[in-house]
Structure formats: structure tokens, C-alpha cells
Write a protein that holds these residues in place. Structure first.
Motif: not given
Length: 485
Positions: A174-199
Motif C-alpha cells: 500500500v506504499d505506507a511511507r515512513p512516518g505516515s499515519n497509515l504506517r502507524k495505524m497498521i503497526l499499532l494495529g498489530i501491537a494493540f491487537g496483540g495486547n487484547i488478543s489474550g483477553t
């Protein structure tokens, strides 16, 4: 991606060794704290309690700042407990013999076995193909994949590790460039998704396993796989859309960043490369279903969750029956094994040495005891206390084994059932969103070199508030309705 950005990312992705001077300074600080606590803790602490408290704080500083690998710090803490004889040798080594450790080891080996097949990638590609052509669907797909994996792949660290190569592929597609909101959203989706996945899945997070073990060992409270799911699945259902909505709002996207028709084509190519489902994958699916059935029917057969995990490992690696090679499955992360074993021993010894009880007496102020005697106020107090405590105690395992024994002792001083206090403390410990070091998903995503600590702060603060409020709402509604509160 432009060449300058690529060079920066390559540079960030390289392992950067901590300067020797900084390592020495951290050890000096940790040792200074150890000596100060030993000599200046009040006489209400017994000799063993003073030593144990000092060792815990020494270990916490090293685990938090990580001048050396986590496993190495764990061995140092273990040796200190043995040399200072804070408890019987069998007690200090008891963490290594706990069924919880075999569940963690079995879970990590299961994840290795699943990763020997294309199954996890196939499911990921199918989900992304169906919903990943728009920013909302893409983020939702990432969160959904993390939650689906929780049933079959124990340990948030393993699930996050499996998702990181997928996230890299998505970012490039998707060409999510460094520092872009799109890239941050994708990566934090993995981090935060991982945190709540153990609920809701007891075996899906090491913190859950340790909480159950401590409540069983020191409060004689047994929580089965099904009970954990029954207590927490409404909270899980709240957090998934809440985190999705939060990340979309915190990281607004341009119109160009919201549509990705190329994702569908990319996933079709990937699925074509995988081919049709193989016998290896089919056997893997059958074994995973069998393990989950054994976990969920624990009240019927009484088998500790570690036993189905070990059975699963055997089935997955038996020639002619399984789907993976033993030589590959046995290559697990022993840093995690050592960290969990030693922190569990530390939790046991914290209680056995009297340190947990003495600390709890200092915390047992009149207003604290009055709070914990009211179940709803107790949940609010423990949830907020755990979040604050978690910022000081870096990883989930250490936070759980340090806080849960103290909470159990506070419950004893207040003469109330420790179940809701210990359960709330253990559950809340999963939700570390603000600091990179709070959880393994955060740490692993940050270690990719594609996101900075500052990117966690604002969404992490909101996610912390959301998760804490969600737990309080659960206590006022679902937990009250089912008699847990």
C-alpha cells in the motif's frame, strides 16, 4: 519508498548495542537500590523479606532497562535468591516445575509446528483478500487475524512475530511511507491487537497463565479455560471494535490512503503460490481443533491445560501423523522460558519470605481496605493501581507475579475473597499500550525499526483509558450478573 527513507530504516533495523558505560551505570543503580532497600527498609520486614524485596527491585530495574538479555537477568535473580537463601531451595526452583511453564513451552512449540505449515499465512491472506481493500477493512482484518490466532497459538509474542512479516508486506503493497499515519495505524494495529488478543483465551497470554497459577497456589482458587473465557469474552467483544475505532480516529488518513484495490490482487497471488490446502495443513487443523476441545472441556476431564498442549506437540511431530519436524519445533525462545520460570519462582518466594504480606500491610490503609471490601470499588481501585504499577514494572510476567501476591495478601487483610482482586490485577496487566517495554507485542513491533516510542504515547494513553473503563463497565454489568462481583 525513496532511497533516503530506506537507508534510515536499514539503519534503525540494525541491532544497536548499548554502550558499556550505560550498562555499567544501570548495574550501579540496580545495586544501589538493592543495598539501600536491604539496609533502610523498616524492621517490620524480616531479614528474608528485606532481601527478597531488594532482589525483586534489582531484577525489575534490569528487566525494565535491559542492559543484558532478559534470560540472563532471570538467571542472576535466581542465583541471588539461592545465595541469600530467602526460601527453601525447592521453593526457589518451584517455578521451573510448575505446570504453567510446561503450558508455555508446549504453546511455543505448537506455534513453531503451525508455522511449519502454510496454514497461518493462508488464513491471513484470505482475510486480507476479503476485507483489506479499504483502510477500515485493513485495520479490522489485522485485528481479527490476531484474535483468531489466539485460540490456536499461545503467547502474544509468537502471534506478533508471525504477523510482522505480513505487516511488512502490507506496508510495501500500500506504499505506507515512513512516518505516515497509515504506517502507524497498521503497526499499532498489530501491537494493540496483540495486547487484547489474550483477553478471553486463558492459554493465549503468559499473564493469564501466571494469574491462574498464583490464585490456585496461594488462594486455592481454580479457574478453568472455559471459566476464563466465560468471565472475559464480553470484555473482548468490547475492546476489539473500541481499539479499531480509536486507531482510525487517532490516525486520520487522506482519501488516497483509504483505498487499496491492489491488496486483493496481491493476496490472490500469494494464495495461488500456496496452492490448494495440503494434507499437512489438514492434519494441523485437526490437531488444533482437538487441542482446543480438550482445553474448553477441562471441567469434564480435569486435565491441566499444559497436558493438551503437550499432547498437541506430540501429535504434531509424530512421523506419519504430524505436520512438523521435531528438530524445528524444539527451537523455542529460552529467554521467555527463563523469564517466566524465574518470575513465577519470584512470585512464590515473595509470598513465602513474608515480603508480600509485609508490603500488603503497608498498603492496607483504612481507605484501601474500605475500597476492597466493596467489590465494585475494589475492581476500580485494582484496575487503576495495576495500570500505574505496570508503567514501573516493565513486562507482563513480572507485573503479574509481583502484584498478584500482594493483592492476595491485601484481600486477606481485608477478609474478602481474593478472586476478583487477583483476577482483575492479572487481566489488567495484559493492557500495556503506552510504553514499548510494557508488553511483548509493543516491543516486537517497535524492534521492526518502522515506528518510534513517541508514536505509542497518544493512542496508548487513549487505549489505556478505554481498557480500564471497559473493565469497570464489565464489573458493573456482566461480572455482577454472573455473580463474580
Amino acid at each position: 519508498m525513496n532511497s533516503l527513507a530506506e537507508k534510515r530504516e536499514v539503519k534503525k533495523n540494525k541491532d544497536v548495542k548499548m554502550p558499556a558505560s550505560k550498562m555499567v551505570m544501570i548495574f550501579i543503580v540496580a545495586t544501589g537500590v538493592f543495598i539501600s532497600l536491604y539496609f533502610y527498609l523498616p524492621d517490620t520486614f524480616s531479614h528474608s523479606a528485606k532481601i527478597m524485596t531488594a532482589i525483586v527491585c534489582f531484577g525489575v530495574i534490569l528487566w525494565a532497562l535491559e542492559p543484558i538479555p532478559l534470560g540472563l537477568t532471570s538467571l542472576i535473580v535466581l542465583v541471588l535468591m539461592l545465595l541469600f537463601k530467602v526460601a527453601e531451595t525447592d521453593m526457589i526452583f518451584s517455578g521451573f516445575s510448575s505446570p504453567a511453564i510446561y503450558l508455555i513451552v508446549g504453546g511455543m512449540m505448537l506455534a513453531k509446528a503451525v508455522n511449519e505449515t502454510p496454514l497461518a499465512r493462508r488464513i491471513t491472506y484470505k482475510v486480507l483478500k476479503k476485507w483489506g481493500n479499504h483502510s477500515k477493512g485493513l485495520l479490522g482484518s489485522i485485528l481479527l487475524i490476531m484474535q483468531l490466532q489466539a485460540f490456536f497459538i499461545p503467547a502474544t509474542a509468537v502471534r506478533t512475530t508471525l504477523m510482522l512479516p505480513i505487516s511488512t508486506m502490507i506496508i510495501k503493497t500500500v506504499d505506507a511511507r515512513p512516518g505516515s499515519n497509515l504506517r502507524k495505524m497498521i503497526l499499532l494495529g498489530i501491537a494493540f491487537g496483540g495486547n487484547i488478543s489474550g483477553t478471553a483465551v486463558m492459554t493465549a497470554a503468559i499473564g493469564n497463565i501466571l494469574t491462574v497459577e498464583l490464585l490456585d497456589s496461594y488462594a486455592n482458587i481454580k479457574i478453568t479455560y472455559f471459566q476464563w473465557f466465560f468471565y472475559t469474552f464480553p470484555l473482548w467483544l468490547i475492546l476489539i471494535p473500541a481499539i479499531w475505532f480509536l486507531l482510525l480516529k487517532v490516525f486520520p488518513l487522506t482519501k488516497k490512503e483509504q483505498s487499496f484495490p491492489m491488496i486483493k490482487n496481491e493476496m490472490e497471488v500469494k494464495l495461488k503460490e500456496l496452492g490448494s490446502i495440503s494434507g499437512q495443513e489438514f492434519r494441523c487443523i485437526l490437531i488444533l481443533i482437538f487441542i482446543v476441545i480438550l482445553w474448553s472441556t477441562e471441567p469434564l476431564h480435569g486435565l491441566h491445560p499444559s497436558i493438551p498442549a503437550i499432547i498437541g506437540v506430540i501429535l504434531m511431530t509424530l512421523p506419519g501423523i504430524g505436520c512438523a519436524q521435531w528438530a524445528n519445533v524444539v527451537k523455542i525462545n529460552y529467554n521467555t522460558v527463563l523469564l517466566t520460570s524465574v518470575t513465577l519462582s519470584m512470585g512464590y518466594t515473595l509470598i513465602d519470605s513474608g515480603a508480600a504480606n509485609t508490603i500488603s500491610e503497608y498498603l492496607s490503609l483504612d481507605w484501601v481496605l474500605s475500597f476492597v471490601k466493596n467489590p465494585l470499588l475494589a475492581v476500580i481501585f485494582i484496575a487503576i493501581l495495576t495500570q500505574l504499577f505496570h508503567k514501573l514494572i516493565s513486562n507482563v510476567s513480572t507485573a503479574v507475579v509481583t502484584l498478584v501476591p500482594i493483592v492476595i495478601s491485601i484481600a486477606a487483610n481485608a477478609n474478602v475473597d481474593p478472586m476478583i482482586l487477583g483476577f482483575t490485577a492479572g487481566l489488567t496487566s495484559l493492557y500495556g499500550f503506552i510504553l514499548v517495554v510494557e508488553t511483548m507485542p509493543n516491543l516486537l513491533v517497535h524492534s521492526s525499526g518502522m515506528i518510534d516510542q513517541k508514536d505509542f504515547l497518544k493512542p496508548g494513553l487513549y487505549a489505556t483509558i478505554v481498557s480500564t473503563v471497559a473493565i469497570i463497565i464489565m464489573a458493573c454489568t456482566w461480572w455482577r450478573w454472573i455473580g463474580l462481583v
